[in-house]
Design an enzyme around this catalytic site. Sequence first.
Site, PDB file in Angstrom:
ATOM      1  N   ARG A 122       0.851  -1.177   0.000  1.00 36.01           N
ATOM      2  CA  ARG A 122       0.000   0.000   0.000  1.00 36.01           C
ATOM      3  C   ARG A 122       0.887   1.226   0.000  1.00 36.01           C
ATOM      4  NH1 ARG A 122      -4.506  -1.945   4.464  1.00 36.01           N
ATOM      5  NH2 ARG A 122      -5.086  -3.804   3.289  1.00 36.01           N
TER       6      ARG A 122
ATOM      7  N   ASP B 276      -4.276 -13.188   6.714  1.00 31.52           N
ATOM      8  CA  ASP B 276      -5.603 -12.916   6.181  1.00 31.52           C
ATOM      9  C   ASP B 276      -6.414 -14.191   6.011  1.00 31.52           C
ATOM     10  OD1 ASP B 276      -7.447 -11.161   5.320  1.00 31.52           O
ATOM     11  OD2 ASP B 276      -6.460 -10.657   3.441  1.00 31.52           O
TER      12      ASP B 276
END
Length: 643
Positions: free
Chosen positions: A365, A385
């Site tokens: 990101r 995740d």
Amino acid sequence: MKITLPDGSVREYPKGTTGFQIAQSISEGLARNVLAAKVGNEVWDATRPINQDTSIQLLTWNDTEGKATFWHSSAHLLAEALEALYPGVKFGIGPSIESGFYYDVDFGDREFGAEELEKIEQKMLELARQKNEYSRREISKKDALQYFEEKGDEYKIELLQDLEDGNITFYEQGAFTDLCRGPHIPHTGFIKSVKLLNVAGAYWRGNEKNKQLTRIYGITFPKQKELTEYLEMLEEAKKRDHRKLGKELELFTFSEKVGMGLPLWLPKGTMLRERLEQFLRKAQAKAGYDPVVTPHIGHKNLYITSGHYEKYGADSFQPIKTPNEGEEFFLKPMNCPHHCEIYKAKPRSYKELPVRLAEFGTVYRYEQSGELHGLTRVRGFTQDDAHIFCRPDQVKEEFIKVIDLVLHVFNALGFDDYTAQISLRDPENKQKYIGGDEAWERAETAIIEAASEKGLRTVTELGEAAFYGPKLDFMVKDALGRKWQLGTIQVDYQLPNRFELEYTGSDNQKHRPVMIHRAPFGSLERFVAVLIEHCAGNFPLWLSPEQIAVLPISEKYADYANQVYQQLQQQDIRGFVDNRDEKIGRKIRDAEVRKVPYMLIVGEKEQEEGKVSVRKHGEGDQGSLSVTDFAADFKQKVEEMMG
RNA sequence: GCCGAGAUAGCUCAGGGGUAGAGCGCGUCCUUGGUAAGGACGAGGUCAUGGGUUCAAUUCCCAUUCUUGGCUCCA
């Protein structure tokens, strides 16, 4: 009038009684300590008269709201001191914050240096000793404007413009008057110790187009001792800084050449990380998760479908283009779109739900350069995740299972103080979010119910939801009492729509599954950072990159030392042999500094008896044991810790 | 991204217009040791990068990069 106390009892008081007087009627001690009063749902000055039936809670230093009031009043005291020392300064805002308070000040052309803080502290203490009362008065907008126009404080005038006439109050203590909603503590005498911590620039109203003001941060306490303890805590926090320990313990590093915000994991840090992964993999396997692997990039269309392109496309790393076709790929900023496509790889039946896809997925990101910070804020990180695709009727149950998993993780890692933050959408600002009202309400209800069924301590924040759904974040308190956001669980009714995910129900009709995003660690990077600071680099035995150090007394015992080490290594015990030409005292010191949990000292005696002399980090000599006994004890300890 | 501070040996840091220092670490040798630093010697630096001022810049000035304290942001 009737006043209801927190214990449910109701007492009768004459109209106009103040919180302080109520405290006096209960006990002198309470009256001495009362800082403010929570009247109904509002925090009031303890000295403000109450005129109708209501409930009251007297706030002291032990209440968060009491502290906030105390610090807010301290900000006013700071302003008073500044005005006394630097006549003509103008004031922005001066709120309390989580630890202390600040005031934004415009010193005009004057240069302000950090060395002046001490002088201001002295002035504040001098003013505090005068025990000046904080007095509240209502004022008309016109008079208020006139006051600040005469004073020449354009910031307060600007603040006043946005306020409604009839709802404006001034607070005055000593020679200082401020526009303020309040509440405040009774008088400045409560403030017994003051520390101004640092000075920073801050834009007026947080807008970089506005003038930059000088922000002075400070903290105050009702007792000198508490300030001392607080400053000691700050020192300790500095020692535990994960950036410092990460370097000293050789866990990770950064390279200018590789790029800012891109951590490089060194062998010992990798060991730690892999242990964490292994631990969670095992727990997830038991909980019915299926591991998957997806690539680090994804086609632009993937993110157009997911909605992330529209939302973040311009603010993220720019696309990678194929040389011939000019196709655009993005570094993946999250794993969910890839996982949605895995869900879609075949038709799904209601019988196979929930499908739980887990991946330690590295995402990238673009974070603003000024925001990068050690491992806690980086540009490339690995999420633990997983996405759970389930039927709407399974949401709550799945949510509860995830909460159990998160708590299992916290428990194994020694985080025993946590709260859950439920983040809902801002009802005033619905256009910030995608998806319909009904779906949002269902998701929000599921979260709230699951949290309450698990008996979690929760706080609810409006407007903190992700743009695609509400979430529940776990905030842990570390050993120094600092709060960190770690695990997160998010319900998502939007992505399944966008990706047109389906399953066939028992009615032979197509239905839309619900998606739950969850990450108990959040990101490995951030988690490791928090863990380092929580345990000051003294990791739990099962995680420690170097669990044992075998320390021969002299070269003569090097062979035996190597033999001991090999024997332990074969039983998955990690560490090293210190065969340097150094005295034992030195080897012990170095192993202590490296925070190795167990030192095994071997010399003539141990060699003859097939033993090791065990020394525990931070505790010293534990006596000697046979190698087999040590290994058995060791492995038993590790197993206990991992639950 | 914006404002402020910083960048000197592997690490922590001192210094200063005339091409550099300490402690720790590292290497060699001496020493062969019993629960937190044995001794001697030695190797290591384009003083972040690029410009400028100057007879001379690591030092002063400007820009860039990175780090850092804040602000803003955070799928």
